[in-house]
Design a protein around this motif. Structure first.
Motif, PDB file in Angstrom:
ATOM      1  N   TYR A 156      52.684  43.353  20.799  1.00 41.83           N
ATOM      2  CA  TYR A 156      52.936  42.680  22.077  1.00 41.83           C
ATOM      3  C   TYR A 156      52.500  41.216  22.020  1.00 41.83           C
ATOM      4  CZ  TYR A 156      52.475  41.372  26.972  1.00 41.83           C
ATOM      5  OH  TYR A 156      52.557  40.715  28.174  1.00 41.83           O
ATOM      6  N   ILE A 157      51.314  40.958  21.488  1.00 40.78           N
ATOM      7  CA  ILE A 157      50.799  39.591  21.402  1.00 40.78           C
ATOM      8  C   ILE A 157      51.705  38.729  20.528  1.00 40.78           C
ATOM      9  CG2 ILE A 157      48.911  38.188  20.466  1.00 40.78           C
ATOM     10  CD1 ILE A 157      46.985  40.399  21.372  1.00 40.78           C
ATOM     11  N   LEU A 158      52.130  39.270  19.392  1.00 38.59           N
ATOM     12  CA  LEU A 158      53.008  38.525  18.489  1.00 38.59           C
ATOM     13  C   LEU A 158      54.368  38.256  19.129  1.00 38.59           C
ATOM     14  CD1 LEU A 158      52.133  40.361  15.166  1.00 38.59           C
ATOM     15  CD2 LEU A 158      51.659  37.955  15.689  1.00 38.59           C
ATOM     16  N   ASP A 159      54.893  39.248  19.858  1.00 36.08           N
ATOM     17  CA  ASP A 159      56.178  39.082  20.528  1.00 36.08           C
ATOM     18  C   ASP A 159      56.090  38.016  21.621  1.00 36.08           C
ATOM     19  OD1 ASP A 159      58.962  39.912  21.208  1.00 36.08           O
ATOM     20  OD2 ASP A 159      58.018  40.547  23.066  1.00 36.08           O
ATOM     21  N   GLU A 160      55.026  38.066  22.395  1.00 34.81           N
ATOM     22  CA  GLU A 160      54.837  37.068  23.448  1.00 34.81           C
ATOM     23  C   GLU A 160      54.685  35.672  22.861  1.00 34.81           C
ATOM     24  OE1 GLU A 160      54.624  37.149  27.057  1.00 34.81           O
ATOM     25  OE2 GLU A 160      55.872  38.851  26.464  1.00 34.81           O
ATOM     26  N   SER A 161      53.960  35.565  21.769  1.00 35.48           N
ATOM     27  CA  SER A 161      53.779  34.281  21.109  1.00 35.48           C
ATOM     28  C   SER A 161      55.109  33.719  20.633  1.00 35.48           C
ATOM     29  CB  SER A 161      52.827  34.437  19.920  1.00 35.48           C
ATOM     30  OG  SER A 161      52.742  33.247  19.172  1.00 35.48           O
ATOM     31  N   SER A 162      55.947  34.600  20.066  1.00 32.76           N
ATOM     32  CA  SER A 162      57.264  34.172  19.593  1.00 32.76           C
ATOM     33  C   SER A 162      58.154  33.734  20.750  1.00 32.76           C
ATOM     34  CB  SER A 162      57.926  35.315  18.815  1.00 32.76           C
ATOM     35  OG  SER A 162      59.248  34.979  18.441  1.00 32.76           O
ATOM     36  N   GLN A 163      58.168  34.529  21.833  1.00 32.45           N
ATOM     37  CA  GLN A 163      59.013  34.220  22.975  1.00 32.45           C
ATOM     38  C   GLN A 163      58.578  32.927  23.663  1.00 32.45           C
ATOM     39  OE1 GLN A 163      61.742  35.650  23.999  1.00 32.45           O
ATOM     40  NE2 GLN A 163      61.772  37.523  22.790  1.00 32.45           N
ATOM     41  N   GLN A 208      43.960  33.449  22.658  1.00 38.46           N
ATOM     42  CA  GLN A 208      44.325  32.471  21.640  1.00 38.46           C
ATOM     43  C   GLN A 208      44.439  33.179  20.295  1.00 38.46           C
ATOM     44  OE1 GLN A 208      44.765  28.941  21.908  1.00 38.46           O
ATOM     45  NE2 GLN A 208      45.458  29.052  19.780  1.00 38.46           N
ATOM     46  N   ILE A 209      45.605  33.080  19.665  1.00 38.29           N
ATOM     47  CA  ILE A 209      45.800  33.694  18.349  1.00 38.29           C
ATOM     48  C   ILE A 209      45.129  32.822  17.294  1.00 38.29           C
ATOM     49  CG2 ILE A 209      47.482  34.399  16.605  1.00 38.29           C
ATOM     50  CD1 ILE A 209      49.461  34.936  18.856  1.00 38.29           C
ATOM     51  N   LEU A 210      44.238  33.425  16.498  1.00 41.29           N
ATOM     52  CA  LEU A 210      43.523  32.706  15.442  1.00 41.29           C
ATOM     53  C   LEU A 210      44.062  33.048  14.058  1.00 41.29           C
ATOM     54  CD1 LEU A 210      39.846  33.176  16.718  1.00 41.29           C
ATOM     55  CD2 LEU A 210      41.402  31.251  17.166  1.00 41.29           C
ATOM     56  N   ASP A 211      44.524  34.283  13.885  1.00 37.13           N
ATOM     57  CA  ASP A 211      44.985  34.752  12.574  1.00 37.13           C
ATOM     58  C   ASP A 211      46.258  35.575  12.757  1.00 37.13           C
ATOM     59  OD1 ASP A 211      45.358  35.733  10.038  1.00 37.13           O
ATOM     60  OD2 ASP A 211      43.375  36.659   9.851  1.00 37.13           O
ATOM     61  N   LYS A 212      47.391  34.893  12.719  1.00 34.66           N
ATOM     62  CA  LYS A 212      48.668  35.578  12.935  1.00 34.66           C
ATOM     63  C   LYS A 212      48.978  36.557  11.800  1.00 34.66           C
ATOM     64  CE  LYS A 212      51.661  33.405  15.315  1.00 34.66           C
ATOM     65  NZ  LYS A 212      52.694  32.469  15.839  1.00 34.66           N
ATOM     66  N   LYS A 213      48.670  36.172  10.559  1.00 38.09           N
ATOM     67  CA  LYS A 213      48.905  37.076   9.430  1.00 38.09           C
ATOM     68  C   LYS A 213      48.070  38.345   9.575  1.00 38.09           C
ATOM     69  CE  LYS A 213      50.279  33.670   5.960  1.00 38.09           C
ATOM     70  NZ  LYS A 213      49.969  33.072   4.625  1.00 38.09           N
ATOM     71  N   GLY A 214      46.854  38.181  10.082  1.00 38.31           N
ATOM     72  CA  GLY A 214      46.001  39.338  10.284  1.00 38.31           C
ATOM     73  C   GLY A 214      46.567  40.294  11.312  1.00 38.31           C
ATOM     74  N   LEU A 215      47.167  39.742  12.382  1.00 39.62           N
ATOM     75  CA  LEU A 215      47.800  40.585  13.406  1.00 39.62           C
ATOM     76  C   LEU A 215      48.985  41.338  12.822  1.00 39.62           C
ATOM     77  CD1 LEU A 215      47.736  38.268  16.553  1.00 39.62           C
ATOM     78  CD2 LEU A 215      46.399  40.337  16.186  1.00 39.62           C
ATOM     79  N   TYR A 216      49.782  40.636  12.009  1.00 44.98           N
ATOM     80  CA  TYR A 216      50.933  41.291  11.384  1.00 44.98           C
ATOM     81  C   TYR A 216      50.488  42.419  10.451  1.00 44.98           C
ATOM     82  CZ  TYR A 216      54.689  38.187  12.968  1.00 44.98           C
ATOM     83  OH  TYR A 216      55.627  37.534  13.736  1.00 44.98           O
ATOM     84  N   SER A 217      49.332  42.256   9.815  1.00 45.86           N
ATOM     85  CA  SER A 217      48.864  43.275   8.873  1.00 45.86           C
ATOM     86  C   SER A 217      48.494  44.588   9.568  1.00 45.86           C
ATOM     87  CB  SER A 217      47.640  42.750   8.111  1.00 45.86           C
ATOM     88  OG  SER A 217      46.504  42.659   8.966  1.00 45.86           O
ATOM     89  N   LEU A 218      48.302  44.523  10.896  1.00 43.51           N
ATOM     90  CA  LEU A 218      47.973  45.733  11.643  1.00 43.51           C
ATOM     91  C   LEU A 218      49.198  46.614  11.879  1.00 43.51           C
ATOM     92  CD1 LEU A 218      45.637  44.230  14.409  1.00 43.51           C
ATOM     93  CD2 LEU A 218      44.944  45.413  12.315  1.00 43.51           C
ATOM     94  N   LEU A 219      50.379  46.037  11.783  1.00 45.35           N
ATOM     95  CA  LEU A 219      51.613  46.766  12.121  1.00 45.35           C
ATOM     96  C   LEU A 219      52.085  47.645  10.972  1.00 45.35           C
ATOM     97  CD1 LEU A 219      53.498  43.856  13.930  1.00 45.35           C
ATOM     98  CD2 LEU A 219      51.951  45.576  14.913  1.00 45.35           C
TER      99      LEU A 219
END
Length: 219
Positions: A156-163, A208-219
């Motif tokens: 959700y956070i990544l999608d919102e950031s992209s949008q 505030q997103i600090l580590d986008k790659k880290g968030l992606y690694s959770l998926l």
């Protein structure tokens, strides 16, 4: 002269002059503030809407009153808000609200239906739109069934950031909980764990997103 927002309808070029004039005459522009309820089955059919400005969300409501977002619409996107829509066959109630101040183009149900019955291009648009929304529903249910809360929250956070094209998201924990179909307390605990992992920082009504790659690694 036909307004510009009518001209950008996907089926506009396939409308006859009479059909274009009919839509132009009967179109409505609706304005809502953030949090306003736009559609509920109890109010009956609304029609075909296009988001001109802002954003809206559709959500399911369980018998206990719990909300779970099934899709969001942003500028330029469409939805059929009618009792005959495939969504109305779901056991749960479906409501649509403004998640930002927004402006909508509305072609009322009876107006849209009268042209849909005569124009195969409009009919195809309607069917494709309903299938797209049903696909969104299936995807939302799959996420709730097969992803854990941390994965759903990261997605959700990544999608919102992209949008929003921003790594700073102004969202309350209550808003997040409703959008991913969870409880605010559970969201709060998960955000705290993400903060401890230095994936995000959390402020009052802000992430505030600090580590986008880290968030992606959770998926």
């Amino acid at each position: 002269m036909v307004p510009k927002h009518i001209e950008v309808l996907p089926f506009f070029k396939s409308l006859s002059q009479e059909e274009r004039g009919f839509f132009e005459k009967n179109q409505k522009i609706l304005t809502f503030q953030e949090g306003d309820l736009i559609y509920t089955p109890a109010k009956g059919s609304l029609g075909m809407v296009q988001v001109l400005k802002g954003a809206v969300r559709a959500y399911l409501i369980s018998e206990e009153g719990k909300k779970a977002t099934i899709f969001r619409l942003r500028e330029g996107e469409f939805c059929m808000l009618t009792m005959s829509c495939a969504m109305s066959q779901i056991t749960f109630d479906v409501e649509v609200e403004a998640c930002e101040d927004c402006q909508l183009l509305l072609l009322p149900t009876e107006v849209f239906a009268s042209v849909e019955q005569q124009n195969i291009y409009v009919k195809n648009f309607s069917l494709e739109l309903m299938m797209e929304r049903m696909s969104s529903l299936v995807e939302a249910v799959q996420q709730m069934m097969f992803l854990n809360l941390e994965q759903r929250l990261a997605s959700y956070i990544l999608d919102e950031s992209s949008q929003r094209k921003s790594d700073t998201l102004y969202l309350t924990q209550e808003q997040i909980a409703e959008n991913i179909g969870s409880a605010r307390e559970a969201v709060s605990r998960t955000l705290k764990r993400m903060k401890e992992k230095k994936l995000i920082s959390v402020g009052r009504g802000c992430i505030q997103i600090l580590d986008k790659k880290g968030l992606y690694s959770l998926l």
